[in-house]
Design an enzyme around this catalytic site. Structure first.
Site, PDB file in Angstrom:
ATOM      1  N   GLY A  69      -5.369  25.665  40.823  1.00  0.00           N
ATOM      2  CA  GLY A  69      -4.243  24.882  41.350  1.00  0.00           C
ATOM      3  C   GLY A  69      -4.458  23.388  41.219  1.00  0.00           C
ATOM      4  O   GLY A  69      -4.071  22.618  42.089  1.00  0.00           O
TER       5      GLY A  69
ATOM      6  N   TYR B 208       5.348  19.619  37.903  1.00  0.00           N
ATOM      7  CA  TYR B 208       4.283  20.116  38.783  1.00  0.00           C
ATOM      8  C   TYR B 208       3.404  18.957  39.255  1.00  0.00           C
ATOM      9  O   TYR B 208       3.072  18.829  40.430  1.00  0.00           O
ATOM     10  CB  TYR B 208       3.468  21.131  37.982  1.00  0.00           C
TER      11      TYR B 208
ATOM     12  N   HIS C 293      11.790  33.764  34.205  1.00  0.00           N
ATOM     13  CA  HIS C 293      11.133  32.947  33.168  1.00  0.00           C
ATOM     14  C   HIS C 293      12.062  32.795  31.950  1.00  0.00           C
ATOM     15  O   HIS C 293      11.667  32.218  30.938  1.00  0.00           O
ATOM     16  CB  HIS C 293       9.848  33.624  32.684  1.00  0.00           C
TER      17      HIS C 293
ATOM     18  N   ARG D 130      -5.745  30.363  41.221  1.00  0.00           N
ATOM     19  CA  ARG D 130      -7.008  30.160  40.519  1.00  0.00           C
ATOM     20  C   ARG D 130      -7.593  28.829  40.969  1.00  0.00           C
ATOM     21  O   ARG D 130      -8.384  28.782  41.892  1.00  0.00           O
ATOM     22  CB  ARG D 130      -6.776  30.224  38.996  1.00  0.00           C
TER      23      ARG D 130
ATOM     24  N   GLY E  30       3.850  26.810  37.967  1.00  0.00           N
ATOM     25  CA  GLY E  30       4.034  26.505  39.387  1.00  0.00           C
ATOM     26  C   GLY E  30       5.000  27.455  40.084  1.00  0.00           C
ATOM     27  O   GLY E  30       5.526  27.140  41.156  1.00  0.00           O
ATOM     28  N   THR E  31       5.215  28.613  39.487  1.00  0.00           N
ATOM     29  CA  THR E  31       6.164  29.593  40.037  1.00  0.00           C
ATOM     30  C   THR E  31       5.804  29.999  41.471  1.00  0.00           C
ATOM     31  O   THR E  31       6.656  29.962  42.372  1.00  0.00           O
ATOM     32  CB  THR E  31       6.159  30.864  39.158  1.00  0.00           C
TER      33      THR E  31
ATOM     34  N   TRP F 161       3.988  28.609  43.719  1.00  0.00           N
ATOM     35  CA  TRP F 161       4.124  27.468  44.639  1.00  0.00           C
ATOM     36  C   TRP F 161       5.593  27.248  45.004  1.00  0.00           C
ATOM     37  O   TRP F 161       5.967  27.136  46.171  1.00  0.00           O
ATOM     38  CB  TRP F 161       3.535  26.236  43.952  1.00  0.00           C
TER      39      TRP F 161
ATOM     40  N   SER G 291      -4.159  28.250  31.952  1.00  0.00           N
ATOM     41  CA  SER G 291      -3.815  29.144  33.055  1.00  0.00           C
ATOM     42  C   SER G 291      -3.334  30.496  32.510  1.00  0.00           C
ATOM     43  O   SER G 291      -3.734  31.560  33.002  1.00  0.00           O
ATOM     44  CB  SER G 291      -2.743  28.483  33.926  1.00  0.00           C
TER      45      SER G 291
ATOM     46  N   LYS H   4       3.183  30.214  34.436  1.00  0.00           N
ATOM     47  CA  LYS H   4       1.988  29.429  34.817  1.00  0.00           C
ATOM     48  C   LYS H   4       2.279  27.940  35.017  1.00  0.00           C
ATOM     49  O   LYS H   4       1.423  27.085  34.818  1.00  0.00           O
ATOM     50  CB  LYS H   4       0.865  29.605  33.760  1.00  0.00           C
TER      51      LYS H   4
HETATM   52  N1  LIG Z   1       0.523  26.502  46.195  1.00  0.00           N
HETATM   53  C1  LIG Z   1       0.140  26.136  44.987  1.00  0.00           C
HETATM   54  N2  LIG Z   1       0.043  24.828  44.679  1.00  0.00           N
HETATM   55  C2  LIG Z   1      -0.340  24.432  43.449  1.00  0.00           C
HETATM   56  N3  LIG Z   1      -0.680  25.279  42.448  1.00  0.00           N
HETATM   57  C3  LIG Z   1      -0.592  26.588  42.709  1.00  0.00           C
HETATM   58  C4  LIG Z   1      -0.183  27.083  43.970  1.00  0.00           C
HETATM   59  N4  LIG Z   1      -0.208  28.429  43.915  1.00  0.00           N
HETATM   60  C5  LIG Z   1      -0.626  28.774  42.701  1.00  0.00           C
HETATM   61  N5  LIG Z   1      -0.864  27.676  41.955  1.00  0.00           N
HETATM   62  C6  LIG Z   1      -1.344  27.592  40.571  1.00  0.00           C
HETATM   63  O1  LIG Z   1      -0.239  27.810  39.695  1.00  0.00           O
HETATM   64  C7  LIG Z   1      -0.697  28.504  38.526  1.00  0.00           C
HETATM   65  C8  LIG Z   1       0.016  29.828  38.431  1.00  0.00           C
HETATM   66  O2  LIG Z   1       1.283  29.558  37.923  1.00  0.00           O
HETATM   67  P1  LIG Z   1       2.539  30.430  38.303  1.00  0.00           P
HETATM   68  O3  LIG Z   1       2.609  30.583  39.753  1.00  0.00           O
HETATM   69  O4  LIG Z   1       3.685  29.802  37.603  1.00  0.00           O
HETATM   70  O5  LIG Z   1       2.181  31.833  37.632  1.00  0.00           O
HETATM   71  S1  LIG Z   1       3.227  33.002  37.277  1.00  0.00           S
HETATM   72  O6  LIG Z   1       4.008  32.535  36.117  1.00  0.00           O
HETATM   73  O7  LIG Z   1       4.042  33.279  38.434  1.00  0.00           O
HETATM   74  O8  LIG Z   1       2.364  34.147  36.926  1.00  0.00           O
HETATM   75  C9  LIG Z   1      -2.192  28.677  38.691  1.00  0.00           C
HETATM   76  O9  LIG Z   1      -2.739  27.523  38.068  1.00  0.00           O
HETATM   77  P2  LIG Z   1      -4.228  27.440  37.521  1.00  0.00           P
HETATM   78  O10 LIG Z   1      -5.101  27.361  38.739  1.00  0.00           O
HETATM   79  O11 LIG Z   1      -4.284  26.168  36.721  1.00  0.00           O
HETATM   80  O12 LIG Z   1      -4.477  28.659  36.710  1.00  0.00           O
HETATM   81  C10 LIG Z   1      -2.328  28.678  40.191  1.00  0.00           C
HETATM   82  O13 LIG Z   1      -3.622  28.396  40.637  1.00  0.00           O
END
Ligand SMILES: Nc1ncnc2c1ncn2[C@@H]1O[C@H](COP(=O)(O)OS(=O)(=O)O)[C@@H](OP(=O)(O)O)[C@H]1O
Length: 353
Positions: free
Chosen positions: A306, A234, A146, A304, A88-89, A91, A176, A86
């Site tokens: 972001g 992030y 991870h 969710r 920024g994976t 992204w 998150s 959670k």
């Molecule tokens: N493109 C992009 N830009 C910015 N943020 C983004 C993007 N895509 C996904 N998100 C937000 O990243 C959170 C999910 O984290 P991960 O992608 O690391 O999740 S995971 O570990 O792969 O399950 C989750 O954060 P929260 O919204 O705070 O829950 C996502 O909404």
């Protein structure tokens, strides 16, 4: 505070793979024996999480990790994205995929990210290994994990492959994670309350936790081997996505040209990988894929809000202060940027020791 009891059914989380194959492999590796002697606690989604080499793992993930530590061989040309969950994976998976396949941007209709979620294009090592114990290396050269730095398979260090790590404010990470597990949980598993999630996360008893040790492991490696380990926040990527995307491409040895054309390409990459764009693609609104040990997982679950600072809408003041205080204590002595206002005003590129 009442702690929800998790049922047997929950142990299916991230188990992954054909059970018979896994069972045979497990016997061969002796992971059954290892599991039986490790300290364990009730998991967030799985029945148990186990403490191994200083970090907590669900049963399925740990089996994958044990296989990787014995049988995974990285190549120098591999790129490994590493994250605490959670942070920024999704992204970074999209960004790295686009940077390394940038012709996609010039042929927009052929971009694989239009029809596949980033998690389908960039496999997660521990899930892949659990599902493919005999040959645990995915065919892709861009992969994700991870797993904390100190537990990575040795070849990820000796091969000289590129490692990219992103970290995020633990308050936002916690919120998150809490949303994610409650969205993913099987029907039979009771919801985990935010208070319980906070308590476990603060103690470090969270999947792949403790969060702080996870971040520091990669931070120290990035200081020691900056040509091998790229480290980013992030929040900084949010603030200056073009600047950091260029840095990332340079780190990977695939710089964008510095002319107008190059600048325009960077903007297009950043725009394509933005939360707004990715979350609005049909594939991410209505699509699904198999992964994380689940037969099917909805793609929208990875998008969710972001946003930076969304945790203030959920956490109580004392919870926020506590997490900030722990972060200051843990990070400051290693000169790692925290999430205070003062640190936010400093240069975006973390200052080396
Ligand atoms: N493109 C992009 N830009 C910015 N943020 C983004 C993007 N895509 C996904 N998100 C937000 O990243 C959170 C999910 O984290 P991960 O992608 O690391 O999740 S995971 O570990 O792969 O399950 C989750 O954060 P929260 O919204 O705070 O829950 C996502 O909404």
């Amino acid at each position: 505070m009442a702690i929800p009891s998790l049922t047997q059914n929950s142990s299916s989380y991230i188990e992954g793979g054909d059970e018979q194959t896994l069972f045979n492999k497990e016997k061969e590796d002796g992971s059954d024996q290892i599991l039986s002697v490790l300290p364990r606690e009730r998991g967030w989604l799985s029945e148990h999480i186990h403490l191994y080499q200083g970090f907590w793992y669900s049963t399925g993930v740990l089996k994958g990790l044990l296989i990787l530590q014995k049988h995974f061989w990285a190549k120098p040309s591999d790129i490994l994205l590493a994250t605490y969950p959670k942070s920024g994976t999704t992204w970074l998976k999209a960004l790295l995929f686009t940077i390394t396949n940038r012709t996609c941007i010039s042929h927009p209709n052929q971009n694989p990210l239009l029809t596949a979620n980033p998690h389908e294009l960039v496999p997660m090592l521990e899930s892949y290994a659990a599902a493919n114990p005999v040959n645990p290396k995915p065919p892709n050269s861009l992969m994700h994990t991870h797993i904390p730095y100190t537990s990575l398979p040795e070849s990820t260090k000796s091969s000289g492959c590129h490692i990219v790590y992103v970290y995020r404010d633990p308050k936002d990470v916690l919120v998150s994670c809490w949303h994610f597990v409650n969205m993913l949980k099987p029907e039979a598993v009771p919801r985990i309350s935010l208070a319980e999630a906070f308590e476990k996360f603060s103690k470090g008893v969270s999947p792949y936790g403790p969060y702080w040790n996870h971040v520091l492991g990669y931070w120290k490696a990035s200081i020691e081997w900056p040509e091998r380990v790229f480290f980013i926040r992030y929040e900084d990527l949010k603030k200056e996505p073009c600047f950091h995307t260029k840095r990332l491409a340079e780190f990977l040895g695939m710089p964008f040209t510095t002319d107008k054309e190059g600048e325009s390409l960077v903007s297009k990459v950043v725009e394509f990988c933005s939360f707004k764009n990715l979350s609005n693609l049909d594939v991410n609104k209505t699509g699904s894929h198999s992964g994380f040990g689940f037969p099917v997982i909805e793609n929208k679950i990875f998008f969710r809000e972001g946003r930076v600072g969304d945790s203030q809408n959920y956490l109580e003041r004392e919870m926020m202060d506590h997490l900030d205080q722990v972060t200051e204590e843990k990070f400051k002595k290693f000169h790692l940027k925290t999430f205070s206002q003062e640190d936010d005003e400093k240069s975006e590129v973390p200052i080396a020791l």
